[in-house]
Design a protein around this motif. Structure first.
Motif, mmCIF file in Angstrom:
data_model
loop_
_atom_site.group_PDB
_atom_site.id
_atom_site.type_symbol
_atom_site.label_atom_id
_atom_site.label_comp_id
_atom_site.label_asym_id
_atom_site.label_seq_id
_atom_site.Cartn_x
_atom_site.Cartn_y
_atom_site.Cartn_z
ATOM 1 N N GLU A 127 -13.196 0.911 9.997
ATOM 2 C CA GLU A 127 -11.934 0.296 9.582
ATOM 3 C C GLU A 127 -11.135 1.249 8.703
ATOM 4 O O GLU A 127 -11.690 1.961 7.869
ATOM 5 C CB GLU A 127 -12.197 -1.011 8.829
ATOM 6 N N LEU A 128 -9.832 1.235 8.949
ATOM 7 C CA LEU A 128 -8.877 2.013 8.163
ATOM 8 C C LEU A 128 -8.178 1.052 7.219
ATOM 9 O O LEU A 128 -7.792 -0.045 7.614
ATOM 10 C CB LEU A 128 -7.861 2.658 9.120
ATOM 11 N N LEU A 129 -7.992 1.473 5.974
ATOM 12 C CA LEU A 129 -7.312 0.614 5.002
ATOM 13 C C LEU A 129 -6.109 1.350 4.413
ATOM 14 O O LEU A 129 -6.224 2.505 4.002
ATOM 15 C CB LEU A 129 -8.288 0.242 3.864
ATOM 16 N N SER A 130 -4.976 0.674 4.399
ATOM 17 C CA SER A 130 -3.834 1.171 3.633
ATOM 18 C C SER A 130 -3.635 0.262 2.435
ATOM 19 O O SER A 130 -3.231 -0.889 2.588
ATOM 20 C CB SER A 130 -2.551 1.196 4.472
ATOM 21 N N PRO A 131 -3.921 0.764 1.228
ATOM 22 C CA PRO A 131 -3.771 -0.069 0.028
ATOM 23 C C PRO A 131 -2.370 0.001 -0.561
ATOM 24 O O PRO A 131 -2.136 -0.512 -1.650
ATOM 25 C CB PRO A 131 -4.795 0.552 -0.927
ATOM 26 N N VAL A 132 -1.444 0.634 0.164
ATOM 27 C CA VAL A 132 -0.094 0.849 -0.377
ATOM 28 C C VAL A 132 0.975 0.271 0.555
ATOM 29 O O VAL A 132 2.098 0.759 0.606
ATOM 30 C CB VAL A 132 0.164 2.360 -0.630
ATOM 31 N N ASP A 155 4.880 -7.066 -6.319
ATOM 32 C CA ASP A 155 6.348 -7.112 -6.338
ATOM 33 C C ASP A 155 6.971 -6.013 -7.200
ATOM 34 O O ASP A 155 8.066 -5.535 -6.920
ATOM 35 C CB ASP A 155 6.837 -8.486 -6.829
ATOM 36 N N ASP A 156 6.248 -5.613 -8.244
ATOM 37 C CA ASP A 156 6.805 -4.573 -9.120
ATOM 38 C C ASP A 156 6.475 -3.160 -8.632
ATOM 39 O O ASP A 156 6.687 -2.182 -9.338
ATOM 40 C CB ASP A 156 6.322 -4.772 -10.560
ATOM 41 N N GLY A 157 5.924 -3.045 -7.411
ATOM 42 C CA GLY A 157 5.663 -1.726 -6.834
ATOM 43 C C GLY A 157 4.335 -1.119 -7.251
ATOM 44 O O GLY A 157 4.025 0.009 -6.887
ATOM 45 N N THR A 158 3.516 -1.864 -8.009
ATOM 46 C CA THR A 158 2.218 -1.327 -8.435
ATOM 47 C C THR A 158 1.113 -1.754 -7.462
ATOM 48 O O THR A 158 1.332 -2.585 -6.579
ATOM 49 C CB THR A 158 1.860 -1.798 -9.864
ATOM 50 N N PHE A 159 -0.061 -1.147 -7.643
ATOM 51 C CA PHE A 159 -1.188 -1.410 -6.745
ATOM 52 C C PHE A 159 -1.792 -2.780 -7.013
ATOM 53 O O PHE A 159 -1.971 -3.179 -8.167
ATOM 54 C CB PHE A 159 -2.278 -0.337 -6.920
ATOM 55 N N ASP A 160 -2.145 -3.469 -5.963
ATOM 56 C CA ASP A 160 -2.786 -4.780 -6.063
ATOM 57 C C ASP A 160 -4.301 -4.559 -6.109
ATOM 58 O O ASP A 160 -5.001 -4.708 -5.111
ATOM 59 C CB ASP A 160 -2.379 -5.629 -4.851
ATOM 60 N N TYR A 161 -4.805 -4.189 -7.298
ATOM 61 C CA TYR A 161 -6.212 -3.791 -7.402
ATOM 62 C C TYR A 161 -7.178 -4.878 -6.942
ATOM 63 O O TYR A 161 -8.161 -4.594 -6.277
ATOM 64 C CB TYR A 161 -6.531 -3.341 -8.835
ATOM 65 N N GLU A 162 -6.861 -6.127 -7.261
ATOM 66 C CA GLU A 162 -7.784 -7.195 -6.840
ATOM 67 C C GLU A 162 -7.768 -7.348 -5.321
ATOM 68 O O GLU A 162 -8.796 -7.539 -4.692
ATOM 69 C CB GLU A 162 -7.455 -8.520 -7.553
ATOM 70 N N GLY A 163 -6.575 -7.230 -4.748
ATOM 71 C CA GLY A 163 -6.461 -7.293 -3.285
ATOM 72 C C GLY A 163 -7.213 -6.149 -2.621
ATOM 73 O O GLY A 163 -7.862 -6.323 -1.580
ATOM 74 N N ILE A 164 -7.129 -4.977 -3.228
ATOM 75 C CA ILE A 164 -7.799 -3.798 -2.663
ATOM 76 C C ILE A 164 -9.319 -3.974 -2.751
ATOM 77 O O ILE A 164 -10.049 -3.707 -1.794
ATOM 78 C CB ILE A 164 -7.344 -2.514 -3.396
ATOM 79 N N TYR A 180 10.572 5.427 4.885
ATOM 80 C CA TYR A 180 11.779 4.612 5.058
ATOM 81 C C TYR A 180 11.631 3.248 4.385
ATOM 82 O O TYR A 180 12.012 2.228 4.930
ATOM 83 C CB TYR A 180 12.064 4.402 6.546
ATOM 84 N N ALA A 181 11.037 3.227 3.200
ATOM 85 C CA ALA A 181 10.937 1.972 2.458
ATOM 86 C C ALA A 181 11.624 2.191 1.120
ATOM 87 O O ALA A 181 11.879 3.326 0.727
ATOM 88 C CB ALA A 181 9.469 1.604 2.251
ATOM 89 N N THR A 182 11.927 1.122 0.436
ATOM 90 C CA THR A 182 12.524 1.322 -0.888
ATOM 91 C C THR A 182 11.539 0.944 -1.984
ATOM 92 O O THR A 182 11.888 0.338 -2.966
ATOM 93 C CB THR A 182 13.861 0.556 -1.048
ATOM 94 N N ARG A 183 10.294 1.346 -1.781
ATOM 95 C CA ARG A 183 9.330 1.228 -2.876
ATOM 96 C C ARG A 183 9.324 2.573 -3.618
ATOM 97 O O ARG A 183 9.825 3.571 -3.121
ATOM 98 C CB ARG A 183 7.947 0.898 -2.309
ATOM 99 N N PRO A 184 8.745 2.602 -4.808
ATOM 100 C CA PRO A 184 8.701 3.903 -5.481
ATOM 101 C C PRO A 184 7.717 4.853 -4.801
ATOM 102 O O PRO A 184 6.776 4.411 -4.142
ATOM 103 C CB PRO A 184 8.212 3.555 -6.895
ATOM 104 N N THR A 185 7.971 6.140 -4.945
ATOM 105 C CA THR A 185 7.000 7.158 -4.544
ATOM 106 C C THR A 185 5.982 7.262 -5.662
ATOM 107 O O THR A 185 6.322 7.113 -6.828
ATOM 108 C CB THR A 185 7.741 8.490 -4.329
#
Ligand SMILES: *Cc1c(COP(=O)(O)O)cnc(C)c1O
Length: 427
Positions: A115-120, A154-163, A182-187
């Motif tokens: 499985e591949l996971l994208s946490p972002v 929502d604030d653009g930070t990592f969802d550590y519990e979700g991860i 092409y997203a408007t989240r922070p880098t």
């Protein structure tokens, strides 16, 4: 000065637009100086790697056919590995673009049942078909690799519990995209990426971490490979090619990961031994040498753009003052007309194809119509001054590149002029 104003006027940039730009630049001196310091460090880093590996004219010789014993190619890979502080590197003209490099890295290191996971959140548009989020022949999904995603909060930070909840016994590889795409989240900064990597590895120590490093190289003094990534991957027609590489991609990382990538790129049994350089070594070496200063110029252009457009009421990501971790500037123009006018300006400022008009089109790999302005020496090169974006709300153009700061500046002034000419902005 008058000479410059006259020439700009001939090219279509009014004195008013020029003066508006100068006001913005006055406030940016300290930031530009800080960027120059980072460039100075990265220039020395590249130089030291070239000296350590004794780069010489022998490295510039062309090879053909199988490309066995390609001294220049093998040495370039050692130079990249030293700059990224990794055990190994695969740097090849046979890697056709960033998407290809990422595809090689993923498909080489994921097997059926993994499985591949994208946490972002959702990965870059073209990666969605690679993974199989959008169906495509030969996607990872077709080969039995499953995919899981944890969105950012929502604030653009990592969802550590979700991860934490998403990582399971099948999780083999975690992909982290540094740049917003092409997203408007922070880098993410490299430090933030390091925190995320440490968290993931604390839950599953043997999980592989790949960072999509596109547009991030040399923006900071450290790279994701300095903070625990097993692979960093990118395109040579973006930052590390310095504008000179006519094609190519790189994968830097552990010997275990990179050698699998080489087998995937060529063939099992052949691996890194084959792959002729076709005479491209001078531009790959010299482009890498120039990359730190080219990236600095592009970053100044991005900051300039934000400082021009934000005061006019357009949302900019990153905003005019925040710190930067890639060379991309998103400007939300609010309408298709705005995107077209902006892109017309970038196109009109180009050294190549300045006379053509960019229009939205159905580009392969993308879900929405895309508009692209690029008058580049290398087709599609986005370390060269370019602007593009999918035609969908919030109608953001993603502006990037500029091989020199002066060109980036001229292009942005021209975009503003075209917005004014179209009646969308009143200075
Ligand atoms: C550009 C980009 C890619 C894909 O690179 P191409 O060379 O266009 O195939 C992947 N990820 C990110 C974040 C990018 O910016």
């Amino acid at each position: 000065m008058e000479q410059l104003l006259n020439l700009y006027a001939e090219m279509g940039i009014s004195e008013k637009v020029y003066e508006y730009g100068e006001q913005a630049i006055k406030k940016l001196e300290d930031r530009f100086a800080a960027i120059d310091k980072i460039a100075e460090y990265n220039q020395a880093k590249v130089l030291a790697a070239m000296q350590k590996n004794k780069v010489s004219a022998v490295c510039f010789a062309a090879t053909t056919g199988y490309g066995y014993d390609d001294v220049g190619r093998d040495n370039l890979e050692r130079v990249y590995a030293d700059v990224f502080h990794t055990e190994a590197a695969l740097v090849r003209p046979q890697i056709t673009c960033g998407t290809h490099a990422l595809t090689v890295a993923l498909s080489a290191n994921l097997l059926p049942g993994d499985e591949l996971l994208s946490p972002v959140g959702l990965p870059y548009d073209t990666l969605q078909e690679v993974i199989g989020i959008r169906q495509s022949p030969c996607s990872l999904a077709e080969y039995g690799v499953s995919y899981r995603q944890v969105d950012l909060l929502d604030d653009g930070t990592f969802d550590y519990e979700g991860i934490r909840a998403a990582i399971n016994k099948k999780t083999k590889l975690i992909t982290i995209q540094r740049s917003k795409g092409y997203a408007t989240r922070p880098t993410f900064s490299v430090t933030q990426i390091g925190e995320l990597i440490a968290f993931c590895k604390s839950i599953k120590p043997d999980v592989l971490i790949m960072v999509d490093n596109c547009y991030g190289e040399f923006v900071e003094t450290i790279e994701p490979s300095d903070v625990g990534a097993d692979m960093v991957v990118g395109s040579l027609i973006k930052n590390p090619g310095g504008g000179l590489a006519p094609i190519g991609g790189y994968i830097c990382g552990t010997t275990a990961c990179v050698s699998r990538c080489a087998f995937r790129l060529s063939a099992p049994g052949l691996g890194q031994e084959v792959g002729a350089n076709l005479g491209l070594m001078p531009s790959l070496y010299q482009g890498f040498f120039l990359a730190p200063t080219v990236v600095a110029g592009a970053e100044k252009g991005a900051i300039f753009a934000a400082n021009l457009y934000e005061p006019l009421g357009y949302r900019c990501v990153p905003n005019a003052t925040e710190s930067r971790h890639d060379i991309i500037q998103a400007v939300e123009l609010g309408s298709e007309e705005g995107m077209i006018a902006f892109c017309k300006g970038i196109q009109a400022a180009a050294p190549v194809d300045s006379f053509v008009t960019p229009l939205p089109w159905e580009m392969p790999g993308y879900n929405d119509k895309v508009i692209m302005a690029a008058g580049a020496f290398v087709q599609g090169s986005s370390i060269e001054l370019s602007a593009d974006g999918p035609i969908r709300p919030p109608y953001a153009v993603y502006f990037q590149g500029g091989l020199t700061w002066c060109h980036a500046k001229l292009g942005i002034l021209m975009s503003l002029q075209k917005m004014i000419d179209a009646g969308l902005i009143n200075l």
